[in-house]
Design a protein around this motif. Structure first.
Motif, PDB file in Angstrom:
ATOM      1  N   VAL A 521       0.840  -1.207   0.000  1.00  0.00           N
ATOM      2  CA  VAL A 521       0.000   0.000   0.000  1.00  0.00           C
ATOM      3  C   VAL A 521       0.872   1.253   0.000  1.00  0.00           C
ATOM      4  N   ALA A 522       1.906   1.245   0.832  1.00  0.00           N
ATOM      5  CA  ALA A 522       2.800   2.406   0.877  1.00  0.00           C
ATOM      6  C   ALA A 522       3.523   2.607  -0.454  1.00  0.00           C
ATOM      7  N   TRP A 523       3.966   1.535  -1.064  1.00  0.00           N
ATOM      8  CA  TRP A 523       4.656   1.647  -2.353  1.00  0.00           C
ATOM      9  C   TRP A 523       3.702   2.161  -3.425  1.00  0.00           C
ATOM     10  N   GLY A 524       2.459   1.668  -3.376  1.00  0.00           N
ATOM     11  CA  GLY A 524       1.487   2.129  -4.360  1.00  0.00           C
ATOM     12  C   GLY A 524       1.184   3.616  -4.234  1.00  0.00           C
ATOM     13  N   LEU A 525       1.190   4.137  -3.019  1.00  0.00           N
ATOM     14  CA  LEU A 525       0.869   5.549  -2.802  1.00  0.00           C
ATOM     15  C   LEU A 525       2.058   6.469  -3.007  1.00  0.00           C
ATOM     16  N   TYR A 526       3.259   6.003  -2.647  1.00  0.00           N
ATOM     17  CA  TYR A 526       4.409   6.903  -2.637  1.00  0.00           C
ATOM     18  C   TYR A 526       5.546   6.467  -3.568  1.00  0.00           C
ATOM     19  N   GLY A 527       5.551   5.225  -3.986  1.00  0.00           N
ATOM     20  CA  GLY A 527       6.674   4.750  -4.780  1.00  0.00           C
ATOM     21  C   GLY A 527       6.490   4.891  -6.273  1.00  0.00           C
ATOM     22  N   ARG A 528       5.270   5.043  -6.733  1.00  0.00           N
ATOM     23  CA  ARG A 528       5.020   5.061  -8.172  1.00  0.00           C
ATOM     24  C   ARG A 528       4.844   6.461  -8.741  1.00  0.00           C
ATOM     25  N   GLY A 529       4.171   7.308  -7.998  1.00  0.00           N
ATOM     26  CA  GLY A 529       3.877   8.641  -8.526  1.00  0.00           C
ATOM     27  C   GLY A 529       4.754   9.710  -7.908  1.00  0.00           C
ATOM     28  N   GLU A 530       4.510  10.941  -8.334  1.00  0.00           N
ATOM     29  CA  GLU A 530       5.221  12.085  -7.796  1.00  0.00           C
ATOM     30  C   GLU A 530       4.698  12.419  -6.394  1.00  0.00           C
ATOM     31  N   ILE A 531       5.594  12.857  -5.556  1.00  0.00           N
ATOM     32  CA  ILE A 531       5.224  13.252  -4.200  1.00  0.00           C
ATOM     33  C   ILE A 531       5.083  14.764  -4.168  1.00  0.00           C
ATOM     34  N   ALA A 532       3.937  15.233  -3.732  1.00  0.00           N
ATOM     35  CA  ALA A 532       3.647  16.660  -3.744  1.00  0.00           C
ATOM     36  C   ALA A 532       4.577  17.409  -2.799  1.00  0.00           C
ATOM     37  N   ASP A 533       4.887  18.662  -3.182  1.00  0.00           N
ATOM     38  CA  ASP A 533       5.739  19.490  -2.328  1.00  0.00           C
ATOM     39  C   ASP A 533       5.062  19.808  -0.999  1.00  0.00           C
ATOM     40  N   VAL A 534       3.748  19.951  -1.055  1.00  0.00           N
ATOM     41  CA  VAL A 534       2.965  20.268   0.140  1.00  0.00           C
ATOM     42  C   VAL A 534       1.990  19.123   0.387  1.00  0.00           C
ATOM     43  N   ALA A 535       1.852  18.718   1.611  1.00  0.00           N
ATOM     44  CA  ALA A 535       0.961  17.616   1.939  1.00  0.00           C
ATOM     45  C   ALA A 535      -0.468  17.941   1.549  1.00  0.00           C
ATOM     46  N   PRO A 536      -1.147  17.035   0.857  1.00  0.00           N
ATOM     47  CA  PRO A 536      -2.551  17.277   0.501  1.00  0.00           C
ATOM     48  C   PRO A 536      -3.437  17.315   1.735  1.00  0.00           C
ATOM     49  N   THR A 537      -4.607  17.896   1.562  1.00  0.00           N
ATOM     50  CA  THR A 537      -5.516  18.055   2.700  1.00  0.00           C
ATOM     51  C   THR A 537      -5.885  16.717   3.320  1.00  0.00           C
ATOM     52  N   GLY A 538      -6.206  15.735   2.486  1.00  0.00           N
ATOM     53  CA  GLY A 538      -6.512  14.410   2.989  1.00  0.00           C
ATOM     54  C   GLY A 538      -7.881  14.330   3.642  1.00  0.00           C
ATOM     55  N   HIS A 539      -8.236  13.105   4.058  1.00  0.00           N
ATOM     56  CA  HIS A 539      -9.538  12.906   4.704  1.00  0.00           C
ATOM     57  C   HIS A 539      -9.426  13.157   6.209  1.00  0.00           C
ATOM     58  N   ALA A 540     -10.501  12.941   6.900  1.00  0.00           N
ATOM     59  CA  ALA A 540     -10.577  13.310   8.318  1.00  0.00           C
ATOM     60  C   ALA A 540      -9.533  12.587   9.160  1.00  0.00           C
ATOM     61  N   LEU A 541      -9.315  11.283   8.906  1.00  0.00           N
ATOM     62  CA  LEU A 541      -8.351  10.537   9.700  1.00  0.00           C
ATOM     63  C   LEU A 541      -6.938  11.064   9.481  1.00  0.00           C
ATOM     64  N   THR A 542      -6.618  11.414   8.218  1.00  0.00           N
ATOM     65  CA  THR A 542      -5.293  11.966   7.924  1.00  0.00           C
ATOM     66  C   THR A 542      -5.091  13.287   8.652  1.00  0.00           C
ATOM     67  N   ARG A 543      -6.094  14.139   8.603  1.00  0.00           N
ATOM     68  CA  ARG A 543      -5.980  15.427   9.292  1.00  0.00           C
ATOM     69  C   ARG A 543      -5.837  15.219  10.800  1.00  0.00           C
ATOM     70  N   ALA A 544      -6.565  14.241  11.329  1.00  0.00           N
ATOM     71  CA  ALA A 544      -6.462  13.964  12.764  1.00  0.00           C
ATOM     72  C   ALA A 544      -5.074  13.432  13.119  1.00  0.00           C
ATOM     73  N   ALA A 545      -4.533  12.553  12.258  1.00  0.00           N
ATOM     74  CA  ALA A 545      -3.196  11.996  12.519  1.00  0.00           C
ATOM     75  C   ALA A 545      -2.136  13.084  12.471  1.00  0.00           C
ATOM     76  N   ARG A 546      -2.296  14.044  11.552  1.00  0.00           N
ATOM     77  CA  ARG A 546      -1.322  15.136  11.491  1.00  0.00           C
ATOM     78  C   ARG A 546      -1.366  15.999  12.747  1.00  0.00           C
ATOM     79  N   ARG A 547      -2.474  16.003  13.404  1.00  0.00           N
ATOM     80  CA  ARG A 547      -2.601  16.755  14.664  1.00  0.00           C
ATOM     81  C   ARG A 547      -2.489  15.823  15.873  1.00  0.00           C
ATOM     82  N   ASP A 548      -1.767  14.718  15.681  1.00  0.00           N
ATOM     83  CA  ASP A 548      -1.516  13.756  16.767  1.00  0.00           C
ATOM     84  C   ASP A 548      -2.803  13.225  17.379  1.00  0.00           C
ATOM     85  N   LEU A 549      -3.795  12.979  16.501  1.00  0.00           N
ATOM     86  CA  LEU A 549      -5.102  12.476  16.930  1.00  0.00           C
ATOM     87  C   LEU A 549      -5.699  13.344  18.033  1.00  0.00           C
TER      88      LEU A 549
END
Length: 628
Positions: A521-549
């Motif tokens: 899963v990690a390779w599919g998300l980050y190993g194949r395509g370009e990685i954005a300079d700025v982190a995308p907004t993401g869904h609710a769980l991603t936003r929560a994880a970025r704020r240490d839940l």
């Protein structure tokens, strides 16, 4: 001789701190020498221990009578047994490697001598923590590592982020330290002593409620020092300190102090099933909690910090399983000391070559310009995700097995949580590996000064290579024919014969499949395509994880803001109630003085009249009494 292990780094710290700038030219070398000498003494003690029969390997050393006051008598002594020996070798061995690494990493820092003094101070405090033969001695070491951690996290105090992080770590840890202090008070009130021998010997005679209270207080202390839920919020911010600090304190030693405390107090927890269940719950929640946070961190050090939180959660979970998990918890603690310290040092090497850049979105393709760092970091990566035959495979898989073998619905829940953590670990660590070393180069110009990545000097790469060797071979050596479990049996008891509902090999296959899914899963998300300079907004769980839940948000809402309101209300009550009540007496005296002041005329004739009037009144009273 045991005291020498502590004395050497303590002497180093005192000499560097008292000697001041006169020791600048050679202070870092003296600190390294003291750490290495302490490790040499530790190895000597280990060899001597191996030469003694299994049932008499533990030794004690009385130092002095510390607190002989009334009924309270505490003798300060040291206890070197199989459990403390594991920690002494880890602290001095990995600590020495990190000292050597720091000579290169901190080479150009003007405060280098002070930094090494703090490192020596930390080693001395941590060694006291694991070698004391009583809980009060452990408490002194406990507070010592807290002080050293505060000094090292805030070493660059001119940076607001470092100063704030140091204060945050200090305050959060004080909550846990309060638990340890209360636990000591209950011990003395119950057993009349805080020595290990007296407390553990009296557990069976104490009430279940008392032993449970002691266990819960010790767990609270462990949560603070080991960054476990709900006292985990300080660890990510602590990455503001120099990277060697993260490797030594927040990966290999200090954060494992809570695991040591629980394992050392195993008779208490074995006699308190409720406290033991709380330990298991904290570990299971934290291992998933930290893993989820690690998935959304772009700062390489904060991703590894979240990983540390999660891996310590595995250890706490295992320790909460009782005799079935104590040895496994210590095994994972030791293997984690190698691969996580190596990963942090690898992150420091990357930062060293990238002008202190920590954002992985600005890395990429570093494998070709930093080959040693890439290989050593990669070996640590394979160890932490549990790929055989690397060390994490032997230790973390054993925890998963012990969780499932716990039995019943609880065992299934715990096992699934540990299995889920393994999959998420594989995901976020593959993400770190891909974003840092693989893919295209994403090195951005920064005000016309692009970074020029390069391999680190030998002073940094050699410790990384040694830790990588431990990451590869440590797990096999510790688990070979049950070596570590047999070694720890005199301290934590023998592992019971528990059977899984499925064959062990089948659970191993399932675990590896989960790990492979996480990698894919990690390779599919980050190993194949370009990685954005700025982190995308993401869904609710991603936003929560970025704020240490929302750990900080919870602390602010539940503790900080209500605490401020309470303090404000108490201030108002003090001003309008207590202060006014206190002011009543001086106000009354002032009013009486104002009324009596006119009588003070300063004329002798007036005073003579007062005396005559008084005498007349007295004479009248006497005459009246005589008539009646």
């Amino acid at each position: 001789m045991t005291a020498v292990v502590i004395a050497l780094p303590l002497i180093g710290a005192v000499v560097l701190l008292v000697g001041g700038r006169r020791t600048d030219p050679w202070g870092h070398l003296a600190a390294c020498a003291m750490a290495l000498a302490s490790f040499g003494v530790a190895v000597t003690l280990f060899v001597q221990m191996l030469g003694r029969p299994t049932d008499s390997r533990g030794t004690g050393e009385h130092l002095f009578s510390w607190i002989p006051v009334g009924d309270l008598r505490i003798d300060m002594g040291l206890q070197l047994d199989q459990l403390s020996m594991c920690f002494v070798l880890l602290i001095t061995g990995v600590g020495s490697l990190i000292h050597i690494y720091s000579t290169g990493y901190m080479a150009d820092d003007p405060g280098r001598r002070r930094f090494f003094a703090y490192l020596n101070l930390f080693l001395a405090a941590m060694l006291l923590l694991v070698l004391a033969d009583n809980f009060l001695g452990l408490y002194v070491g406990w507070e010592g590592v807290g002080l050293a951690s505060y000094l090292l996290i805030g070493f660059w105090q001119d940076r607001p982020s470092a100063a704030t992080a140091a204060k945050k770590a200090f305050v959060v840890n004080r909550v846990g330290d309060l638990g340890l202090a209360v636990g000591l008070m209950i011990m003395f009130a119950t057993f009349g002593s805080v020595s290990y021998a007296d407390v553990f010997g009296g557990v069976d005679a104490a009430s279940r409620g008392t032993v449970t209270a002691i266990g819960l207080m010790l767990l609270l202390a462990a949560c603070g020092k080991s960054a476990q839920v709900p006292l985990q919020s300080w660890l990510g911010d602590a990455m503001a300190g120099p990277t060697p600090v993260s490797a030594l304190i927040h990966a290999a030693t200090m954060v494992t102090a809570g695991v040591y405390l629980i394992t050392r107090a195993n008779p208490v927890f074995d006699a308190a099933p409720a406290a033991q269940a709380a330990v298991v719950a904290v570990g299971a929640v934290t291992l998933v909690f930290g893993a989820v946070i690690g998935c959304a961190k772009d700062d390489i050090k904060k991703a590894l910090a979240a990983s540390t939180m999660s891996q310590i959660g595995y250890m706490v979970l295992a320790a909460g399983l009782g005799p079935a998990g104590y040895a496994v918890a210590i095994m994972h603690l030791l293997t984690h000391g190698f691969f996580k310290a190596g990963l942090f040092l690898g992150a420091g090497s990357v930062m060293h070559g990238m002008d202190d850049e920590t954002d992985m979105r600005r890395y990429g393709g570093l494998r070709t310009v930093m080959p040693i760092t890439f290989v050593t970091f990669g070996l640590g990566y394979l160890a932490i995700i549990g790929v055989p035959p690397f060390s994490g495979f032997f230790s973390k898989d054993k925890i998963i097995e012990a969780a499932f073998a716990h039995g019943g619905a609880e065992g299934v829940v715990l096992g699934c949580a540990a299995l889920l953590g393994a999959g998420i670990t594989a995901f976020y660590m593959t993400r770190v590996m891909v974003m840092t070393f693989l893919g295209t180069r994403r090195w951005h110009d920064r005000e016309g000064h692009p970074p020029h990545p390069h391999e680190s000097p030998a002073s940094m790469t050699v410790p990384m290579i040694v830790l990588a060797v431990g990451s590869v071979a440590g797990g096999f050596l510790l688990s070979y024919r049950g070596a570590l479990a047999d070694w720890l049996t005199p301290v934590v008891g023998a592992e019971p014969s528990e059977h899984l509902g499925i064959p062990t090999w089948a659970l191993t296959v399932i675990t590896l499949v989960v790990v492979v899914i996480g990698i894919a899963v990690a390779w599919g998300l980050y190993g194949r395509g370009e990685i954005a300079d700025v982190a995308p907004t993401g869904h609710a769980l991603t936003r929560a994880a970025r704020r240490d839940l929302y750990g900080d948000t919870l602390n602010e809402g539940v503790f900080e803001r209500p605490g401020r309101r309470l303090v404000g209300a108490l201030g108002v009550a003090e001003t309008s109630g207590v202060d006014r009540a206190v002011d009543v007496i001086p106000s009354a005296l002032r009013a009486a003085s104002d009324r009596l002041r006119p009588l003070q005329t300063g004329f002798v004739r007036s005073y003579a009249l007062y005396v005559l009037s008084g005498a007349a009144v007295v004479a009248g009273v006497i005459m009246t009494k005589s008539v009646w």
